[in-house]
Design an enzyme around this catalytic site. Structure first.
Site, short mmCIF file in Angstrom:
data_model
loop_
_atom_site.label_atom_id
_atom_site.label_comp_id
_atom_site.label_asym_id
_atom_site.label_seq_id
_atom_site.Cartn_x
_atom_site.Cartn_y
_atom_site.Cartn_z
N ASP A 67 0.69 -1.15 -0.01
CA ASP A 67 -0.07 0.08 0.15
C ASP A 67 0.65 1.29 0.22
O ASP A 67 1.94 1.15 0.20
CB ASP A 67 -0.93 -0.07 1.09
CG ASP A 67 -0.35 -0.61 2.40
OD1 ASP A 67 0.99 -0.52 2.68
OD2 ASP A 67 -1.07 -0.75 3.42
N ASN A 136 -7.82 -3.72 14.23
CA ASN A 136 -9.42 -3.81 14.02
C ASN A 136 -9.40 -5.16 12.92
O ASN A 136 -10.32 -5.31 12.32
CB ASN A 136 -10.05 -2.72 13.27
CG ASN A 136 -9.42 -2.07 12.49
OD1 ASN A 136 -8.37 -2.73 11.75
ND2 ASN A 136 -9.98 -1.17 11.62
N HIS A 138 -7.58 -5.22 10.01
CA HIS A 138 -7.16 -4.87 8.60
C HIS A 138 -5.89 -5.40 8.25
O HIS A 138 -5.04 -5.48 9.08
CB HIS A 138 -7.33 -3.34 8.60
CG HIS A 138 -6.20 -2.53 9.08
ND1 HIS A 138 -6.31 -1.40 10.05
CD2 HIS A 138 -4.72 -2.75 9.26
CE1 HIS A 138 -5.10 -0.91 10.38
NE2 HIS A 138 -4.02 -1.65 9.90
N GLU A 143 -9.94 -2.08 5.25
CA GLU A 143 -10.54 -1.95 6.66
C GLU A 143 -11.85 -2.68 6.88
O GLU A 143 -12.35 -3.21 5.58
CB GLU A 143 -10.97 -0.54 7.03
CG GLU A 143 -9.70 0.43 6.87
CD GLU A 143 -8.86 0.27 7.95
OE1 GLU A 143 -9.27 -0.28 9.17
OE2 GLU A 143 -7.66 0.93 8.10
#
Ligand code: F6R
Length: 243
Positions: A67, A136, A138, A143
């Site tokens: 990313d 979380n 991800h 996400e």
């Protein structure tokens, strides 16, 4: 899934670096999928050390990163390109032309995502994808969501991520609001996946991601469906799972 329990962060980094170096030794012209974040830094340091000792050769390796922030160029010290140069590429003999990170300066998202997806396909896919795990669940910038985003795409960052990043920039206008990320399918197509986790603060999400239901609300849970995943965690990160 194979799980390796490490004593601490240093041991986790060494075990992860061992798996990456085995890949490079067994297939010198392999494609490594790489990640940024704090967790892989120790593994990169170990790889650099082994390279400097003459035990590793990256000259034929190609890398593709997960990313990049949209709007940041590689010389911005908050960009993931900068992170990779600083934490790995500048210290080993990988050919700079063979290191790939999504181009944050490309304003046309559809164009950049297609280019990156085509690039990965043209390389014959990723041999070993390294992943960190978000609190979380991800992976990359995928996400929690109502569905799995499949291919490389442009993500709108949450306000909390934008606010948290604001301290690294001189003005508010410079703070990235979007990022390019490999999608879940792009990640799942890697031949082998290596997940690194460290610290007690990751213990709950490790349990949910690898021992809970597979759901796009915990994006990493999809890794349970991949047939070649290695999870390397330290004792703290693995403290809530029975091994
Ligand atoms: C990094 C990335 C992120 C991180 C994740 C964990 O390229 O895509 O998904 O892997 O946020 O970050 P750390 O390792 O800092 O806990």
């Amino acid at each position: 899934m194979i799980i390796y329990k490490a004593k601490d962060y240093k041991d986790m980094s060494r075990k992860a670096a061992n798996i990456i170096s085995a890949q490079v030794i067994m297939k010198p012209d392999c494609v490594l999928g790489l990640a940024t974040g704090s967790t892989p830094i120790g593994a990169y340091e170990q790889l650099i050390e082994w390279y400097k000792k003459g035990d590793l050769d990256f000259s034929a390796v190609t890398s593709v990163n997960l990313d990049e922030y949209k709007g940041l160029s590689g010389d911005n010290d908050q960009s993931y390109r900068y992170f990779m140069q600083h934490n790995l590429f500048d210290h080993v003999n990988i050919d700079p032309k063979s290191t790939h990170v999504p181009n944050g300066t490309e304003a046309d998202s559809a164009k950049e995502c297609q280019r990156y997806e085509d690039l990965i396909q043209s390389l014959g896919g990723v041999d070993l994808q390294l992943l960190g795990l978000g609190h979380n669940g991800h992976i990359g910038f995928n996400e929690p969501c109502d569905f799995f985003e499949t291919m490389t795409h442009c993500v709108d960052l949450t306000q909390s991520t934008i606010d948290a990043n604001a301290r690294f920039f001189a003005t508010k206008d410079e703070v990235p609001t979007q990022a390019y990320t490999m999608g879940i399918k792009t990640i799942m197509q890697a031949h082998k996946i290596l997940v690194v986790v460290s610290g007690e603060d990751k213990a709950d999400i490790v349990k949910r991601a690898f021992f809970g239901p597979v759901t796009p609300q915990v994006p990493a849970s999809i890794l349970q469906m991949h047939n070649n995943v290695v999870l390397v965690g330290d004792e703290a990160a693995l403290s809530k799972v029975d091994l």
